[in-house]
Write an enzyme that holds these catalytic residues in place. Structure first.
Site, PDB file in Angstrom:
ATOM      1  N   ASP A  93     -76.265  52.788 -26.102  1.00  0.00           N
ATOM      2  CA  ASP A  93     -74.876  51.939 -26.621  1.00  0.00           C
ATOM      3  C   ASP A  93     -75.642  50.578 -27.095  1.00  0.00           C
ATOM      4  OD1 ASP A  93     -73.977  53.626 -23.542  1.00  0.00           O
ATOM      5  OD2 ASP A  93     -73.443  53.965 -25.651  1.00  0.00           O
ATOM      6  N   HIS A  95     -80.766  52.557 -17.545  1.00  0.00           N
ATOM      7  CA  HIS A  95     -80.355  53.812 -17.593  1.00  0.00           C
ATOM      8  C   HIS A  95     -80.378  54.317 -15.956  1.00  0.00           C
ATOM      9  CE1 HIS A  95     -79.433  57.573 -18.365  1.00  0.00           C
ATOM     10  NE2 HIS A  95     -78.976  57.095 -19.830  1.00  0.00           N
TER      11      HIS A  95
END
Ligand code: SDX
Length: 429
Positions: A363, A306
């Site tokens: 996700d 991320h």
């Protein structure tokens, strides 16, 4: 007098104001830099550059903190509803019972789409990805409302925001029905936001559809967790497009397309495809971790890493624990969940991932739950978009309410050819 930093350049120095946010984050204000020195800053991917001040969402990537308008995501996930969180993000405060009731009623009143829009669905090929349908349909909404032109859509954001929230759910369900060739199921005022969506997705005219409370709660949770995430790629897109005074429907339609990218919201579909690939290949997670670490392999571990979180994504933590609860309550056994768990476990002790602080993100596990709810993989990013709409509306509203807002127009550092004269075709090599 604000604190300042001195920037010492070869031929001059400049004092730059320092800014501090409410969570003690620090920033250097460079808004006068070029005018006073001729220099710009260069920051590919905006990894160190803030585009705005914002009071909507706070996240701390090092500590794994996420709060909407100051409320911890863990508390909202446990106690709130998607409609209440939408109100909180857009208007800045938790609604009273009366405010929530009238907001919910407004969403019900605007859940239908113009019958003319239904014809647009017919123009898409059967294989059209639901994200392209969603974006096209959302952009088309602006053709039906007089309050949707640029300035008007800012002045009428309450109604335009409610229309977007209400209608995008209907459009999403219709785009699913379109891809499976089933008749559209209309929204009904007798159902709350999430059950209404489930009914539009899974009911058929021939028989009543019973909404499983655990399914509705799981979806409510996922929508809450996706509702905003400060200045991510798609939200920045919504702000950039809106900064030109394009209307809110056009801005959100652009955000949908940015979210579709596999490095962003499209990762949730890519994760399921990756887990299925590992399963079909025999389930050897170490083989795929090795590939994921090799930059030349062309394979990337989707759902990991991320830009901001250098700790476990707090949303992934909540979704991971919800996986067990939802799958067991639905009596679903999913071998892909076991593969996902093995993958995560192996990376947590692998120096490549540990050194780069690569953890599962929002996700990584979400697709496992969507799948258990009966939602197909090509609809996963549509679900992400559905959740993110209140955040996009809130950020778009905040941008237009900020008197400092200007049209977004970054600078560049030119590295191309110096001046040269046109060469007639006869003299070209
Ligand atoms: C979302 O921004 C947001 O808030 C987004 C989001 C939201 O709510 O809006 O949180 C939603 O988009 C989540 C992210 C979903 N995307 C994926 O899961 C795709 C896989 N992840 C990556 O491609 C990547 O981690 C990004 C895109 C998420 C972040 O990319 P960055 O910040 O540009 O980091 P990078 O690509 O420069 O990676 C840094 C290092 C590199 O190694 P080195 O060159 O230093 O050796 O980490 C490596 C990368 O190769 N790396 C990975 C990896 N992600 C980063 N290596 C293997 N697998 C990965 N998934």
């Amino acid at each position: 007098m604000p604190e300042t930093a001195i920037l010492q350049l070869p031929d001059q120095s400049i004092e730059l104001p320092l800014l501090t946010g409410t969570e003690d984050e620090k920033a250097v204000d460079i808004s006068k830099l070029r005018a006073q020195t001729g220099y710009i800053t260069l920051d590919t991917g905006f990894m160190n550059t803030g585009s705005c001040t914002s009071a909507v969402t706070f996240l701390d990537g090092e500590k794994g903190i996420l709060r909407y308008r100051g409320y911890p995501i863990e508390q909202l996930a446990e106690h709130s509803s998607f409609v209440e969180v939408s109100y909180l993000l857009i208007y800045g405060e938790l609604p009273t019972q009366e405010q929530l009731a009238s907001f919910s009623k407004l969403l019900s009143q605007h859940s239908l789409i113009h019958e003319g829009l239904k014809q647009v669905f017919g123009g898409f090929s059967k294989s059209a990805h639901p994200m392209v349908i969603l974006s096209a349909m959302v952009a088309s909404l602006s053709a039906y409302y007089s309050e949707a032109s640029g300035k008007a859509s800012v002045e009428n954001l309450d109604i335009n925001g409610a229309r977007l929230l209400a209608k995008i759910r209907t459009i999403a369900a219709f785009s699913y029905k379109k891809t499976i060739g089933q008749p559209f199921i209309y929204p009904t005022d007798s159902l709350a936001y999430v059950p209404n969506f489930l009914n539009m997705m899974f009911a058929v005219p021939a028989e009543p559809y019973e909404i499983h409370p655990d399914v509705a709660r799981a979806l409510e949770l996922l929508l809450i967790l996706h509702a905003d995430h400060e200045q991510n790629c798609s939200t920045s897109t919504v702000r950039v497009v809106g900064s030109s005074m394009a209307n809110v429907y056009a801005s959100v339609a652009s955000g949908i397309l940015a979210l579709w990218g596999p490095l962003h919201g499209g990762a949730n579909q890519a994760v399921l495809e990756m887990l299925a690939q590992i399963q079909n290949d025999g389930g050897d997670v170490d083989k795929f971790i090795k590939l994921g670490k090799d930059p030349d392999s062309g394979f990337r571990l989707m759902g990991f890493g991320h830009r901001v979180y250098k700790n476990y994504d707090p949303r992934a933590k909540i979704i991971k624990s919800a996986c067990d609860r939802v799958l067991s309550s639905l009596g679903v056994q999913d071998p892909l969940l076991d593969i996902a768990r093995k993958l995560e476990e192996a990376t947590l002790s692998d120096s490549y991932f540990v050194e780069r602080k690569l953890y599962p993100n929002v996700d990584f596990y979400s697709g496992i739950i969507y799948r258990a709810l009966g939602i197909p993989a090509n609809m996963f990013t549509v679900m992400f978009a559905l959740g993110r709409v209140p955040g996009w509306i809130a950020q778009w509203k905040e941008m237009h309410e900020d008197p400092r807002t200007k049209i977004a127009r970054p600078r560049q550092l030119y590295t191309g050819s110096l001046i040269r004269d046109y060469v007639p075709m006869s003299q070209r090599g």
